[in-house]
Design a protein around this motif. Structure first.
Motif, PDB file in Angstrom:
ATOM      1  N   ALA A  91       0.867  -1.131  -0.004  1.00 35.42           N
ATOM      2  CA  ALA A  91      -0.062  -0.056  -0.092  1.00 35.42           C
ATOM      3  C   ALA A  91       0.707   1.117  -0.120  1.00 35.42           C
ATOM      4  O   ALA A  91       1.989   1.281   0.350  1.00 35.42           O
ATOM      5  N   GLY A  92       0.183   2.573  -0.253  1.00 32.99           N
ATOM      6  CA  GLY A  92       0.947   3.847  -0.419  1.00 32.99           C
ATOM      7  C   GLY A  92       1.386   4.044   0.916  1.00 32.99           C
ATOM      8  O   GLY A  92       0.482   4.036   1.877  1.00 32.99           O
ATOM      9  N   MET A  93       2.607   4.205   1.162  1.00 31.51           N
ATOM     10  CA  MET A  93       3.149   4.968   2.458  1.00 31.51           C
ATOM     11  C   MET A  93       4.131   5.960   2.011  1.00 31.51           C
ATOM     12  O   MET A  93       5.033   5.724   1.369  1.00 31.51           O
ATOM     13  N   GLY A 120       3.360   7.742  -2.095  1.00 30.13           N
ATOM     14  CA  GLY A 120       2.495   8.093  -0.686  1.00 30.13           C
ATOM     15  C   GLY A 120       2.475   9.648  -0.937  1.00 30.13           C
ATOM     16  O   GLY A 120       3.102  10.121  -1.752  1.00 30.13           O
ATOM     17  N   ASP A 121       1.970  10.248   0.091  1.00 30.06           N
ATOM     18  CA  ASP A 121       1.903  11.808   0.073  1.00 30.06           C
ATOM     19  C   ASP A 121       3.480  12.131   0.405  1.00 30.06           C
ATOM     20  O   ASP A 121       4.052  11.903   1.161  1.00 30.06           O
ATOM     21  N   GLY A 122       3.555  12.899  -0.551  1.00 27.36           N
ATOM     22  CA  GLY A 122       5.289  13.561  -0.544  1.00 27.36           C
ATOM     23  C   GLY A 122       6.144  13.269  -1.744  1.00 27.36           C
ATOM     24  O   GLY A 122       7.188  13.602  -1.713  1.00 27.36           O
ATOM     25  N   TYR A 137       2.007   5.419  -8.618  1.00 29.12           N
ATOM     26  CA  TYR A 137       2.331   6.556  -7.934  1.00 29.12           C
ATOM     27  C   TYR A 137       1.177   7.368  -7.595  1.00 29.12           C
ATOM     28  O   TYR A 137       0.042   7.550  -8.187  1.00 29.12           O
ATOM     29  N   GLN A 138       1.246   7.705  -6.081  1.00 28.31           N
ATOM     30  CA  GLN A 138      -0.124   8.226  -5.535  1.00 28.31           C
ATOM     31  C   GLN A 138      -0.272   9.693  -6.110  1.00 28.31           C
ATOM     32  O   GLN A 138       0.625  10.648  -5.977  1.00 28.31           O
ATOM     33  N   TYR A 139      -1.461  10.284  -6.585  1.00 31.27           N
ATOM     34  CA  TYR A 139      -1.944  11.599  -6.793  1.00 31.27           C
ATOM     35  C   TYR A 139      -2.857  11.947  -5.449  1.00 31.27           C
ATOM     36  O   TYR A 139      -4.164  11.427  -5.712  1.00 31.27           O
ATOM     37  N   VAL A 228      -8.526   4.266  -8.224  1.00 34.95           N
ATOM     38  CA  VAL A 228      -9.116   5.328  -7.355  1.00 34.95           C
ATOM     39  C   VAL A 228      -9.242   4.517  -6.027  1.00 34.95           C
ATOM     40  O   VAL A 228     -10.033   3.753  -5.699  1.00 34.95           O
ATOM     41  N   LYS A 229      -8.421   5.466  -5.053  1.00 35.45           N
ATOM     42  CA  LYS A 229      -8.688   4.974  -3.441  1.00 35.45           C
ATOM     43  C   LYS A 229      -9.511   5.623  -2.681  1.00 35.45           C
ATOM     44  O   LYS A 229      -9.707   6.757  -2.569  1.00 35.45           O
ATOM     45  N   VAL A 230     -10.256   4.832  -2.168  1.00 35.75           N
ATOM     46  CA  VAL A 230     -11.370   5.371  -1.087  1.00 35.75           C
ATOM     47  C   VAL A 230     -11.419   4.717   0.088  1.00 35.75           C
ATOM     48  O   VAL A 230     -10.924   3.514   0.283  1.00 35.75           O
ATOM     49  N   VAL A 252     -10.302  -0.171  -1.877  1.00 39.51           N
ATOM     50  CA  VAL A 252     -11.163   0.169  -0.725  1.00 39.51           C
ATOM     51  C   VAL A 252     -10.409  -0.075   0.423  1.00 39.51           C
ATOM     52  O   VAL A 252      -9.763  -1.361   0.573  1.00 39.51           O
ATOM     53  N   ASP A 253     -10.001   0.792   1.345  1.00 41.90           N
ATOM     54  CA  ASP A 253      -9.274   0.723   2.439  1.00 41.90           C
ATOM     55  C   ASP A 253     -10.209   0.774   3.690  1.00 41.90           C
ATOM     56  O   ASP A 253     -10.887   1.685   3.990  1.00 41.90           O
ATOM     57  N   GLY A 254     -10.285  -0.268   4.401  1.00 38.13           N
ATOM     58  CA  GLY A 254     -11.281  -0.386   5.599  1.00 38.13           C
ATOM     59  C   GLY A 254     -10.851   0.389   6.650  1.00 38.13           C
ATOM     60  O   GLY A 254      -9.662   0.798   6.844  1.00 38.13           O
ATOM     61  N   GLY A 303      -6.940  -2.917   4.733  1.00 37.10           N
ATOM     62  CA  GLY A 303      -7.062  -2.483   6.101  1.00 37.10           C
ATOM     63  C   GLY A 303      -7.129  -3.713   6.925  1.00 37.10           C
ATOM     64  O   GLY A 303      -8.331  -4.507   7.071  1.00 37.10           O
ATOM     65  N   GLY A 304      -6.128  -4.038   7.377  1.00 42.28           N
ATOM     66  CA  GLY A 304      -6.174  -5.309   8.592  1.00 42.28           C
ATOM     67  C   GLY A 304      -5.475  -6.583   7.904  1.00 42.28           C
ATOM     68  O   GLY A 304      -5.902  -7.654   8.560  1.00 42.28           O
ATOM     69  N   ILE A 305      -5.028  -6.620   6.887  1.00 38.29           N
ATOM     70  CA  ILE A 305      -4.576  -7.925   6.038  1.00 38.29           C
ATOM     71  C   ILE A 305      -3.224  -8.364   6.716  1.00 38.29           C
ATOM     72  O   ILE A 305      -2.304  -7.619   6.694  1.00 38.29           O
ATOM     73  N   ILE A 324      -1.179  -4.200   1.496  1.00 35.16           N
ATOM     74  CA  ILE A 324      -0.848  -4.240   2.945  1.00 35.16           C
ATOM     75  C   ILE A 324       0.188  -3.154   3.349  1.00 35.16           C
ATOM     76  O   ILE A 324       0.975  -2.921   2.413  1.00 35.16           O
ATOM     77  N   GLY A 325      -0.153  -2.629   4.495  1.00 39.82           N
ATOM     78  CA  GLY A 325       0.645  -1.365   5.021  1.00 39.82           C
ATOM     79  C   GLY A 325       1.422  -1.745   6.153  1.00 39.82           C
ATOM     80  O   GLY A 325       2.616  -2.324   6.143  1.00 39.82           O
ATOM     81  N   THR A 326       0.634  -1.941   7.441  1.00 38.92           N
ATOM     82  CA  THR A 326       1.203  -2.254   8.733  1.00 38.92           C
ATOM     83  C   THR A 326       1.818  -3.410   8.871  1.00 38.92           C
ATOM     84  O   THR A 326       2.956  -3.570   9.320  1.00 38.92           O
ATOM     85  N   ALA A 327       1.153  -4.411   8.218  1.00 37.75           N
ATOM     86  CA  ALA A 327       1.905  -5.810   8.195  1.00 37.75           C
ATOM     87  C   ALA A 327       3.419  -5.953   7.444  1.00 37.75           C
ATOM     88  O   ALA A 327       4.217  -6.331   7.815  1.00 37.75           O
TER      89      ALA A 327
HETATM   90  C1  LIG Z   1       3.164   4.508   7.996  1.00 38.12           C
HETATM   91  C2  LIG Z   1       2.006   4.691   6.910  1.00 38.12           C
HETATM   92  C3  LIG Z   1       1.873   5.737   5.661  1.00 38.12           C
HETATM   93  C4  LIG Z   1       0.765   5.648   5.102  1.00 38.12           C
HETATM   94  N1  LIG Z   1       0.855   6.719   4.032  1.00 38.12           N
HETATM   95  C5  LIG Z   1      -0.212   6.913   3.333  1.00 38.12           C
HETATM   96  C6  LIG Z   1      -0.098   7.710   2.217  1.00 38.12           C
HETATM   97  O1  LIG Z   1       0.932   8.427   2.154  1.00 38.12           O
HETATM   98  N2  LIG Z   1      -1.106   7.647   1.186  1.00 38.12           N
HETATM   99  C7  LIG Z   1      -2.444   6.714   1.427  1.00 38.12           C
HETATM  100  O2  LIG Z   1      -3.041   6.724   0.533  1.00 38.12           O
HETATM  101  N3  LIG Z   1      -2.208   5.949   2.414  1.00 38.12           N
HETATM  102  C8  LIG Z   1      -1.350   5.869   3.358  1.00 38.12           C
HETATM  103  N4  LIG Z   1      -1.230   4.833   4.325  1.00 38.12           N
HETATM  104  C9  LIG Z   1      -2.414   4.026   4.157  1.00 38.12           C
HETATM  105  C10 LIG Z   1      -1.924   2.690   3.639  1.00 38.12           C
HETATM  106  O3  LIG Z   1      -1.850   3.131   2.223  1.00 38.12           O
HETATM  107  C11 LIG Z   1      -2.954   1.564   3.555  1.00 38.12           C
HETATM  108  O4  LIG Z   1      -4.351   2.263   3.067  1.00 38.12           O
HETATM  109  C12 LIG Z   1      -3.231   0.932   5.067  1.00 38.12           C
HETATM  110  O5  LIG Z   1      -1.999   0.945   5.570  1.00 38.12           O
HETATM  111  C13 LIG Z   1      -3.541  -0.411   4.865  1.00 38.12           C
HETATM  112  O6  LIG Z   1      -4.084  -1.000   5.935  1.00 38.12           O
HETATM  113  P1  LIG Z   1      -3.047  -2.021   6.773  1.00 38.12           P
HETATM  114  O7  LIG Z   1      -2.119  -1.082   7.505  1.00 38.12           O
HETATM  115  O8  LIG Z   1      -3.751  -2.702   7.971  1.00 38.12           O
HETATM  116  O9  LIG Z   1      -2.468  -2.984   5.933  1.00 38.12           O
HETATM  117  C14 LIG Z   1      -0.206   4.786   5.143  1.00 38.12           C
HETATM  118  C15 LIG Z   1      -0.243   3.829   6.130  1.00 38.12           C
HETATM  119  C16 LIG Z   1       1.051   3.699   7.079  1.00 38.12           C
HETATM  120  C17 LIG Z   1       0.911   2.529   8.011  1.00 38.12           C
END
Ligand SMILES: Cc1cc2nc3c(=O)[nH]c(=O)nc-3n(C[C@H](O)[C@H](O)[C@H](O)COP(=O)(O)O)c2cc1C
Length: 441
Positions: A91-93, A120-122, A137-139, A228-230, A252-254, A303-305, A324-327
């Motif tokens: 996922a975008g971070m 991600g943002d930035g 690339y996130q917009y 498109v991310k919501v 879709v991000d829960g 969201g929580g995978i 996945i982000g956190t994982a």
């Molecule tokens: C450290 C961190 C930074 C994130 N930065 C962005 C971001 O810049 N843009 C965005 O759309 N989502 C961002 N997210 C959200 C993730 O893209 C994603 O939607 C989310 O982490 C998914 O859930 P999960 O963490 O349970 O896997 C970020 C999440 C984390 C943990």
């Protein structure tokens, strides 16, 4: 009911966490900001079970029969859709939230197993572009780091309308993480708290999304898939509007979804659980005739995978892929017990550390501090992430084979039952041992 010592009764309404928060708020006068996702218990994938094959269904042999995992994303309008080897994406971070080394490691790990990572943002960093085989690339509403040349360097573009952790809100990056490099990329002053916009500056409604999608396609020669991310809220309507506007892929991000930093009240009280969002999204795609059809619109769910079981369950409910982000951060080494002493010094503990906003992460992942970053090796981090992604894939394949499926995308809601009435109603699969789905005839 939990008690400290016999005779002392803890209030369920004013439990020790609530009391601590009231006292913290009273002392400081500021709301609590943190990273990570919702920490409250919510109906989730753990509340679903697979019905493995027996007589009425025929299982596949683990070591002899194939269960494929590849996925094509964005074949609706893009000249160059993404071909990924596994349906688990990163996922975008943002760079800013994460160190440059962490972004590099995400690219390395994802690339090793043939999947995509996301900026991600930035903006886009050279480390990340350099190491990522497939980079999305996130917009974003903030437009921080937005650069048409980087749009062209990407393999796909993700228009972010919201995140599950904070639908309706923008991000935050506190001053302690705004170094010269981060400030330069975002055109911001060094060391000053930054709040990202919560909505795109040049939109007043969904029609503007259609215009934006065309604009981005023209800048990039109609080559790249547009996602498109919501954040999950009114998901049925949001997905329909995104498809109508021309999206190739909907993300879709829960509400369990992670974040780098936002108000705790936002994380815990806004949005709907991932489990509730998937069937709404699938229904919208089905009604528009674009769900799991060639040239259709793919659904990515996040969201929580955490495990291959979560991946397989999301796909059985109708997701084409997950993010996945956190994982992924945990796989890199975030919250690792080897930093226990440093976590304790910050008033936290391994497994609990969520102050990503503070920039003091001893694991060197959610920080911009050059000294702390030395604690993180991007090559080793990438190796760990690739291992983790392989395990998720093998676990999902194991479950799919047990359900008789020769491809992960063949998993279907009929493979699932629910353990609780809540999960049954949200996921729209029967309560185990019954044919009953609350709310459906
Ligand atoms: C450290 C961190 C930074 C994130 N930065 C962005 C971001 O810049 N843009 C965005 O759309 N989502 C961002 N997210 C959200 C993730 O893209 C994603 O939607 C989310 O982490 C998914 O859930 P999960 O963490 O349970 O896997 C970020 C999440 C984390 C943990």
């Amino acid at each position: 009911m939990t008690t400290h010592t016999p005779g002392l009764r803890e209030s369920a309404t004013f439990d020790r966490d609530v009391i601590h928060e009231i006292q913290r708020a009273a002392e400081t006068g500021i709301y609590d900001i943190r990273g990570w996702g919702a920490k409250r218990r919510l109906p989730h994938f753990d509340d679903l079970l697979f019905l493995g094959a027996s007589m009425s269904r025929y299982p596949l042999e683990g070591y002899r029969e194939r269960c494929d995992t590849d996925i094509v994303l964005g074949d609706r309008h893009a000249k160059h859709p993404l071909h990924l080897d596994i349906p688990i994406t990163i996922a975008g971070m943002s760079f800013g939230a994460l160190s440059g080394r962490a972004k590099e490691a995400l690219g390395r790990g994802a690339g090793e197993v043939g999947t995509s990572t996301t900026t991600g943002d930035g903006g886009m960093t050279p480390e990340e572009r350099g190491q990522s085989k497939h980079l999305v690339y996130q917009y974003l509403p903030s437009r921080y780091g937005m650069n048409p040349d980087d749009l062209r360097k990407a393999d796909a573009i993700e228009i972010v309308l919201g995140q599950g952790a904070k639908p309706g809100g923008g991000g935050m990056l506190l001053g302690q993480k705004i170094t010269d490099r981060v400030a330069g990329m975002r055109t911001l002053p060094v060391g000053v708290d930054q709040r990202s916009a919560c909505r795109h500056p040049d939109w007043t409604g969904p029609d503007d999304l259609a215009i934006k999608i065309i604009e981005l396609r023209e800048i990039t020669g109609w080559e790249k898939p547009i996602y498109v991310k919501v954040g999950a809220t009114r998901t049925y309507y949001d997905v329909k509007l995104a498809v109508k506007a021309g999206a190739d892929v909907v993300v879709v991000d829960g509400m369990q979804g992670g974040t780098a930093a936002t108000q705790d009240v936002f994380i815990e009280h806004v949005g709907i659980p991932t489990l509730a969002a998937i069937p709404q999204a699938v229904q919208a795609l089905q009604e528009m005739g674009v769900h799991r059809t060639p040239g259709g619109v793919q659904l990515i769910v996040s969201g929580g995978i955490r495990s291959g079981a979560d991946v397989a369950k999301a796909m059985a409910l109708g997701a084409d892929a997950v993010a996945i982000g956190t994982a992924a951060l945990i796989a890199l080494g975030d919250n690792h017990p080897r930093f226990q002493k440093q976590y304790e010094a910050l008033g936290s503990s391994a497994g609990f550390y969520d102050d990503f906003q503070a920039g003091l992460d001893p694991a060197g992942i959610t920080t911009q501090d050059p000294e702390l970053q030395k604690n993180f090796d991007p090559v080793e981090g990438g190796r760990r992430l690739a291992n983790y992604l392989r395990v998720l894939t093998m676990e999902a394949q194991t479950l799919a084979r047990a359900c008789g499926k020769s491809h992960l995308r063949n998993l279907e809601p009929q493979d699932l039952v629910a353990l609780t009435i809540e999960a049954s109603a949200m996921a729209r699969v029967p309560l185990a041992g019954t044919t009953w789905i609350p709310g459906q005839l």
